[in-house]
Motif scaffolding. Structure first.
Motif, short mmCIF file in Angstrom:
data_model
loop_
_atom_site.label_atom_id
_atom_site.label_comp_id
_atom_site.label_asym_id
_atom_site.label_seq_id
_atom_site.Cartn_x
_atom_site.Cartn_y
_atom_site.Cartn_z
N GLU A 125 -25.24 15.46 33.88
CA GLU A 125 -26.38 15.32 34.80
C GLU A 125 -26.20 16.22 36.02
O GLU A 125 -27.17 16.81 36.51
CB GLU A 125 -26.55 13.87 35.21
N HIS A 129 -28.75 19.29 36.84
CA HIS A 129 -29.39 19.35 38.16
C HIS A 129 -29.10 20.70 38.83
O HIS A 129 -30.01 21.33 39.39
CB HIS A 129 -28.90 18.19 39.04
N HIS A 132 -31.21 23.45 37.08
CA HIS A 132 -32.62 23.39 37.46
C HIS A 132 -32.82 23.91 38.88
O HIS A 132 -33.78 24.64 39.14
CB HIS A 132 -33.18 21.98 37.28
N ALA A 133 -31.93 23.57 39.79
CA ALA A 133 -32.03 24.07 41.17
C ALA A 133 -31.87 25.60 41.19
O ALA A 133 -32.59 26.30 41.90
CB ALA A 133 -30.97 23.41 42.05
#
Length: 146
Positions: A125, A129, A132-133
């Motif tokens: 996760e 994350h 994606h950032a």
């Protein structure tokens, strides 16, 4: 990024866009395969490379929206690849992944523009994350690969 055209049930054409490429450069085959599978399972386009040199010769820099990069590799290490990309005008968002990097190597990577520095083993996760950032960041890419 390549775009594709799809037709809906009424024959109207719709333009869709492929997910940006996440390139994984790591000399550990198990790590490359594991990350590649994880990214694919979440709908991300991914390509794995066993070395920095293989990535540079691949012709995939222009398509790469995020680079997952190991620090310690035979031949050109991750920090050297980061410098090479910056020196040739490729500002691809880089997330470093390392099990053995020193605090100094982490500091150098971040000072040189790495968007994140994660320690292996990394929580999926946390990794997703970070990716994606990174993909939300604008890239400055030259017109031609060097």
């Amino acid at each position: 990024m390549n775009n594709t055209h799809l037709s809906d049930s009424h024959g109207r054409e719709e333009e869709t866009f492929e997910a940006p490429l996440v390139s994984v450069v790591d000399d550990d085959e198990l790590m490359r395969r594991s990350i590649w599978r994880l990214l694919r399972s979440f709908g991300l386009q991914s390509k794995a490379f066993a070395s920095a040199e293989e990535f540079l010769q691949s012709g995939r820099m222009a398509a790469t929206g995020c680079l997952l990069l190991d620090v310690s590799m035979p031949g050109m290490d991750g920090l050297a690849l980061q410098r090479r990309l910056a020196d040739t005008g490729w500002m691809i968002p880089i997330i470093f992944l390392s099990a053995r990097a020193s605090e100094e190597e982490e500091r150098l990577a971040v000072q040189a523009g790495a968007v994140n520095f994660l320690r292996k083993p990394v929580n999926q996760e946390v990794l997703l994350h970070a990716i994606h950032a990174a993909l939300m960041r604008p890239n400055n890419k030259p017109g031609k690969e060097q």
